[in-house]
Design an enzyme around this catalytic site. Sequence first.
Site: not given
Ligand code: DGL
Length: 265
Positions: A9-10, A72, A151, A183, A185
Amino acid sequence: MNAPIGVMDSGVGGLTVAKEIMKLMPAEQVVYIGDNARCPYGPRPFAEVRKFTWQLAEKLVRQGVKLLIIACNTATAAALKSLQKHLGIPVIGVISPGARAAVKASVKKKIVVLGTAGTVASGAYESAISSLSSSSAVIPLACPKFVPLVESREHTGEFARSLVQETLLPLRKQSFDTAILGCTHYPLLQPFIEEVFGQTVTVVSSAEETARDAKRLLEYENLLANRNGQPKHIFYTTGSVPIFRETVKDWLGIEEPEIRKTRFI
Ligand code: DGL
């Protein structure tokens, strides 16, 4: 086969998917990468997201993973097809599983998709949903402030609650019965999101459905782990090791997680 499952993931959002994988397949070892130093991916051009996603994927392949999960949505929208075509191991993303769960849940066939700017602009959920149910309408909403909130571990207080209320305001006149947390998150903000939507709306996340897809795939390919006892999961981050450690401890309940620093620049 006791090779690990790679999850990327990011940042920390993909831990919501890793958690479901660990719950559903406790014998499987997970190797996770969070690209916290370059998070968020949402506002970045897709070509850049694709490049970053490939870097993470190749790192996981070097760790010997038997399956890659792009946990992600933004990276799934940008890079799933190219990874599936060229990576050489099975790759699954989070958008199809989320779309499937939402179509199953929706009676009115009106589905809200909350996601990053990148995911919303890609139209990936519209495509996935229309291929499953041509009569379903999708109402997308980009929520660019949600990822930084999670985050920075500020997703539980009053500030988070009012930011969620304010972000979801454009939906107040819409009639829908299902909302996708598009997303990874966003499940961390789910209590506040549900508070706004009320009991008539089913909020779905792709985490559980993605874990089920991963299990089915490993079963089908005869790749399930056959170890006794608990595997030792490994977590890489491009960001702060102490902060990532706290998040893994809190969210996954692992007392002494193995956190390693990695970098791509
Ligand atoms: N968890 C990522 C997603 O599902 C986050 C994206 C991001 O880094 O903006 O899109």
